[in-house]
Design a protein around this motif. Sequence first.
Motif, short mmCIF file in Angstrom:
data_model
loop_
_atom_site.label_atom_id
_atom_site.label_comp_id
_atom_site.label_asym_id
_atom_site.label_seq_id
_atom_site.Cartn_x
_atom_site.Cartn_y
_atom_site.Cartn_z
N ARG A 184 0.65 -0.86 0.13
CA ARG A 184 0.46 0.31 0.00
C ARG A 184 0.70 1.77 -0.03
NH1 ARG A 184 -0.20 -1.35 5.33
NH2 ARG A 184 0.20 -0.09 6.75
N ALA A 185 0.20 2.38 -0.25
CA ALA A 185 0.96 3.71 -0.45
C ALA A 185 -0.27 4.16 -0.10
CB ALA A 185 1.15 3.63 -2.33
N GLU A 186 0.58 5.15 1.01
CA GLU A 186 -0.32 6.56 1.44
C GLU A 186 -0.01 8.09 1.89
OE1 GLU A 186 -2.48 4.44 5.04
OE2 GLU A 186 -0.47 3.74 6.16
N GLN A 187 -0.10 8.59 1.77
CA GLN A 187 0.15 9.71 2.69
C GLN A 187 -0.56 10.11 4.40
OE1 GLN A 187 -1.23 13.53 1.23
NE2 GLN A 187 -0.99 14.89 3.26
N ARG A 188 0.51 10.39 5.02
CA ARG A 188 0.65 10.14 6.91
C ARG A 188 1.79 10.58 7.41
NH1 ARG A 188 3.85 3.79 8.00
NH2 ARG A 188 1.90 3.08 6.44
N ALA A 189 1.49 11.24 8.88
CA ALA A 189 2.16 11.77 9.06
C ALA A 189 3.62 11.39 10.03
CB ALA A 189 1.63 12.16 10.37
N LEU A 190 4.78 11.62 9.59
CA LEU A 190 6.17 11.10 10.01
C LEU A 190 6.30 11.57 11.38
CD1 LEU A 190 7.35 8.98 7.37
CD2 LEU A 190 5.88 8.29 8.76
N SER A 191 7.40 10.88 12.29
CA SER A 191 8.08 11.76 13.05
C SER A 191 9.32 11.45 12.54
CB SER A 191 8.29 10.91 13.99
OG SER A 191 9.32 11.37 15.62
N ASP A 192 10.76 12.85 13.22
CA ASP A 192 11.61 12.88 12.12
C ASP A 192 12.65 11.80 12.81
OD1 ASP A 192 11.80 14.28 14.98
OD2 ASP A 192 12.67 15.38 14.26
N ASP A 193 12.32 10.65 13.44
CA ASP A 193 13.10 9.84 14.07
C ASP A 193 13.20 8.98 13.18
OD1 ASP A 193 13.48 11.02 16.49
OD2 ASP A 193 11.97 10.41 17.63
N ALA A 194 11.75 9.09 12.29
CA ALA A 194 11.54 8.32 11.28
C ALA A 194 12.88 7.74 9.73
CB ALA A 194 10.49 7.95 10.94
N LEU A 195 13.03 8.96 9.70
CA LEU A 195 14.35 9.28 8.86
C LEU A 195 15.42 8.18 8.85
CD1 LEU A 195 14.02 13.36 9.20
CD2 LEU A 195 13.30 12.46 6.91
N PRO A 196 15.55 8.11 7.89
CA PRO A 196 17.17 7.15 7.90
C PRO A 196 18.38 7.55 8.06
CG PRO A 196 16.91 7.64 5.09
CD PRO A 196 15.14 8.51 6.47
N GLU A 197 19.22 6.98 8.34
CA GLU A 197 20.32 7.56 8.66
C GLU A 197 21.13 8.32 7.36
OE1 GLU A 197 22.92 3.98 9.14
OE2 GLU A 197 22.59 3.79 11.15
N GLY A 198 22.65 9.31 7.54
CA GLY A 198 21.81 9.96 6.56
C GLY A 198 23.04 11.60 7.04
N ASP A 199 24.22 11.91 6.87
CA ASP A 199 24.93 13.30 7.38
C ASP A 199 24.64 14.85 6.88
OD1 ASP A 199 25.83 12.75 4.56
OD2 ASP A 199 28.00 12.56 5.38
N VAL A 200 23.12 14.69 5.87
CA VAL A 200 22.49 16.21 5.87
C VAL A 200 20.94 15.59 6.13
CG1 VAL A 200 22.25 17.91 4.10
CG2 VAL A 200 24.32 16.45 4.01
N THR A 201 20.44 16.25 6.48
CA THR A 201 18.98 16.81 6.37
C THR A 201 18.83 17.86 5.77
OG1 THR A 201 18.77 15.81 8.84
CG2 THR A 201 16.55 17.06 8.04
N VAL A 202 17.34 17.76 5.40
CA VAL A 202 17.04 18.73 4.56
C VAL A 202 15.82 18.91 4.10
CG1 VAL A 202 16.93 19.81 1.73
CG2 VAL A 202 18.75 18.00 1.84
N GLY A 203 15.29 20.43 4.80
CA GLY A 203 13.84 20.49 4.37
C GLY A 203 14.30 20.69 2.76
N VAL A 204 12.51 18.92 2.13
CA VAL A 204 12.47 19.69 1.26
C VAL A 204 11.29 20.95 0.24
CG1 VAL A 204 11.11 17.97 -1.18
CG2 VAL A 204 12.76 17.19 1.20
N GLN A 205 11.96 21.07 -0.34
CA GLN A 205 10.79 22.66 -1.11
C GLN A 205 9.37 21.66 -1.90
OE1 GLN A 205 13.18 25.25 -1.80
NE2 GLN A 205 12.44 26.65 -0.04
N TYR A 206 10.45 20.65 -2.53
CA TYR A 206 9.62 20.18 -4.65
C TYR A 206 10.23 19.05 -4.53
CZ TYR A 206 8.07 25.37 -5.04
OH TYR A 206 6.71 26.39 -4.49
N SER A 207 9.16 18.38 -4.92
CA SER A 207 9.58 17.04 -5.64
C SER A 207 8.99 16.45 -6.43
CB SER A 207 9.63 15.79 -4.33
OG SER A 207 10.01 14.42 -5.32
#
Length: 330
Positions: free
Chosen positions: A17-40
Amino acid sequence: MTFQAIVIDKDDSGRYRAEQRALSDDALPEGDVTVGVQYSTVNYKDGLAITGKAPVVRKFPLVAGIDFSGVVEQSTHPDWKPGDRVVLNGWGVGEGHSGGLGQLARVKGDWLVPLPDGLSARQAMAIGTAGYTAMLCVMALEKHGIRPNDGDILVTGANGGVGTVAISLLARLGYRVVASTGRLGEAEFLKQLGAAEVIDRAELSSPGKPLGKERWAGVVDAVGSHTLANACATTRYRGAVAACGLAQGMDFPASVAPFILRGITLYGIDSVMAPLPLRREAWQRLARDLDLAKLDAITREISLGEALQAGRDILEGKIRGRVVVDVSRS
């Protein structure tokens, strides 16, 4: 902190299934840069991921979206600091690593490219992976030595994201472009982008001969299968074909005849793992060579929630040009 995202998951029974939902930032994967996404964007691969029609997604749950543009919020990577404008496409994002159809993304800094001066975050995603791939195709033909006066350039899948940007780029660079499409009702639109001629995709999409009449100095193909085979069979002596897609199929029912009798070259265009210097060159070229007024003509903006339907529509051939997702509009 929570953020909205398009999440792809499987339940305990294995149902996709694919759906829109709210996530906590704790759910973000590993990485050394966090980006505030503006467009996709919604690309063909995103459509496959959202619908589950191909095994694109390799990890669950996962935020969809193979590309994004935005602003760095946090970084421990030496090349990036908060406030930097960045763009990302490829590297398995949206497949094995959570991607851009969400309001936050965390990635490896080595995957990011600086957003070129002169491009807004929205314009970058109007270009997106499709436009970046089109630029890689054009660069391959140029490096092969094909020049505007060498003859016609065929662009297949002309109404898609790769096709529309490829037509605009090639026309502005002085090439005569022949656009192949299954939607001949869009012929006038394709000519406004710069196509000198529009042909029915049926001319190329059925099983053909090992060699045909020499027609193209070069080809940008986003379709694959019989279309790619026929494009190779009708490419002129020592011409080149840049292959980047599989909208018709992954098969390649061709013969060696065009390669050993006409000396043509088939370039495979990989946008996912392309090295950073090539990526930077492609994005700089896009900022310089693409007519941004024409880019606006091929772009439609939607909200994050509308990305689910757009993923289905793109697989059904209902989308013309590029779809930009404003992730702030949920």
